[in-house]
Scaffold this active site. Sequence first.
Site, short mmCIF file in Angstrom:
data_model
loop_
_atom_site.label_atom_id
_atom_site.label_comp_id
_atom_site.label_asym_id
_atom_site.label_seq_id
_atom_site.Cartn_x
_atom_site.Cartn_y
_atom_site.Cartn_z
CG HIS A 18 -1.91 -1.04 1.35
ND1 HIS A 18 -2.02 -1.86 2.46
CD2 HIS A 18 -2.87 -1.44 0.49
CE1 HIS A 18 -3.01 -2.71 2.26
NE2 HIS A 18 -3.54 -2.48 1.09
CB SER A 130 -4.32 -6.76 4.85
OG SER A 130 -3.99 -5.54 4.23
N1 COA Z 1 -0.15 -4.01 -1.83
C1 COA Z 1 -0.47 -4.97 -0.96
N2 COA Z 1 -1.73 -5.41 -0.76
C2 COA Z 1 -2.69 -4.83 -1.46
C3 COA Z 1 -2.43 -3.83 -2.41
C4 COA Z 1 -1.10 -3.42 -2.57
N3 COA Z 1 -0.76 -2.47 -3.43
N4 COA Z 1 -3.58 -3.46 -2.95
C5 COA Z 1 -4.54 -4.20 -2.38
N5 COA Z 1 -3.99 -5.03 -1.48
C6 COA Z 1 -4.69 -6.03 -0.66
C7 COA Z 1 -5.37 -5.41 0.52
O1 COA Z 1 -4.55 -5.42 1.65
C8 COA Z 1 -6.55 -6.32 0.70
O2 COA Z 1 -6.19 -7.44 1.46
P1 COA Z 1 -7.27 -8.24 2.29
O3 COA Z 1 -8.40 -8.57 1.35
O4 COA Z 1 -6.51 -9.41 2.70
O5 COA Z 1 -7.68 -7.33 3.39
C9 COA Z 1 -6.85 -6.83 -0.70
O6 COA Z 1 -5.71 -6.58 -1.45
C10 COA Z 1 -8.00 -6.11 -1.33
O7 COA Z 1 -7.76 -4.74 -1.18
P2 COA Z 1 -8.72 -3.68 -1.76
O8 COA Z 1 -9.06 -4.05 -3.15
O9 COA Z 1 -8.17 -2.34 -1.50
O10 COA Z 1 -10.04 -3.96 -0.98
P3 COA Z 1 -10.45 -3.37 0.29
O11 COA Z 1 -11.42 -4.28 0.92
O12 COA Z 1 -9.25 -3.03 1.07
O13 COA Z 1 -11.20 -2.04 -0.21
C11 COA Z 1 -13.09 -0.72 -0.97
C12 COA Z 1 -12.38 -2.08 -0.99
C13 COA Z 1 -13.08 -0.13 0.40
C14 COA Z 1 -12.37 0.21 -1.91
C15 COA Z 1 -14.52 -0.97 -1.49
O14 COA Z 1 -15.09 -2.01 -0.73
C16 COA Z 1 -15.39 0.26 -1.38
O15 COA Z 1 -15.35 1.14 -2.21
N6 COA Z 1 -16.21 0.32 -0.31
C17 COA Z 1 -17.14 1.45 -0.09
C18 COA Z 1 -18.56 1.04 -0.43
C19 COA Z 1 -18.84 1.25 -1.90
O16 COA Z 1 -18.81 2.33 -2.45
N7 COA Z 1 -19.16 0.13 -2.56
C20 COA Z 1 -19.45 0.11 -3.97
C21 COA Z 1 -18.20 -0.09 -4.77
S1 COA Z 1 -18.55 -0.15 -6.48
#
Ligand code: COA
Length: 164
Positions: A18, A130
């Site tokens: 991240h 994560s």
């Molecule tokens: N390096 C390391 N790990 C990474 C990474 C990077 N560059 N990018 C992503 N990851 C990992 C994250 O740690 C996460 O791990 P985990 O699933 O084990 O916790 C995984 O990849 C997924 O990450 P991410 O895609 O960022 O998902 P998220 O759950 O952290 O975030 C939101 C998703 C919050 C952006 C999304 O759910 C959201 O927008 N929520 C708001 C509600 C909404 O508007 N919904 C409609 C969306 S269309």
Amino acid sequence: MGALAIYPGSFDPVTNGHLDIIERAAGIFSKVIVAVAPNPLKRSELFSVEERISFLNEVCSKWTNVEVDSFTGLLVEYAIGKGANIIIRGLRFVSDFEFEFQMALMNRRQAPSIETVFLMTGAEHSYLSSSLVKEVAALGGNVEGLVPDIVLKSMLKKLQKKGS
Ligand code: COA
């Protein structure tokens, strides 16, 4: 680029993958808001939103144009409220693409003025997540260098407490 960008995620906890995205985004956009979103569907929550924010604040303090915040509800509504026109997402593998494409299109349908910008995750972090870090640490594996030191210390402490 004179744009305000939001980098959303659950950040439970923030990893060096991240941070790589945050650093590069801070070099491109005039301001980046790292926004912690609690994900009720994720069952492996280890840190509270307050703890995640506190880690992010500490590790992002070296970038003057990076701010840390949290939100609930729709990401695009949060972005509009902040006056942001960019959502940043990190792409790791082809497998990320399908879901990211879906989210980007849904977000664009909700708010056409907001653009999603994808940054490729550094190759050395492409396998990180994560959950994987938490799982390996919980089973006694070595996750040094994969997360910031303050996260590593707190994670080991928390896992020890959970285990005892
Ligand atoms: N390096 C390391 N790990 C990474 C990474 C990077 N560059 N990018 C992503 N990851 C990992 C994250 O740690 C996460 O791990 P985990 O699933 O084990 O916790 C995984 O990849 C997924 O990450 P991410 O895609 O960022 O998902 P998220 O759950 O952290 O975030 C939101 C998703 C919050 C952006 C999304 O759910 C959201 O927008 N929520 C708001 C509600 C909404 O508007 N919904 C409609 C969306 S269309």
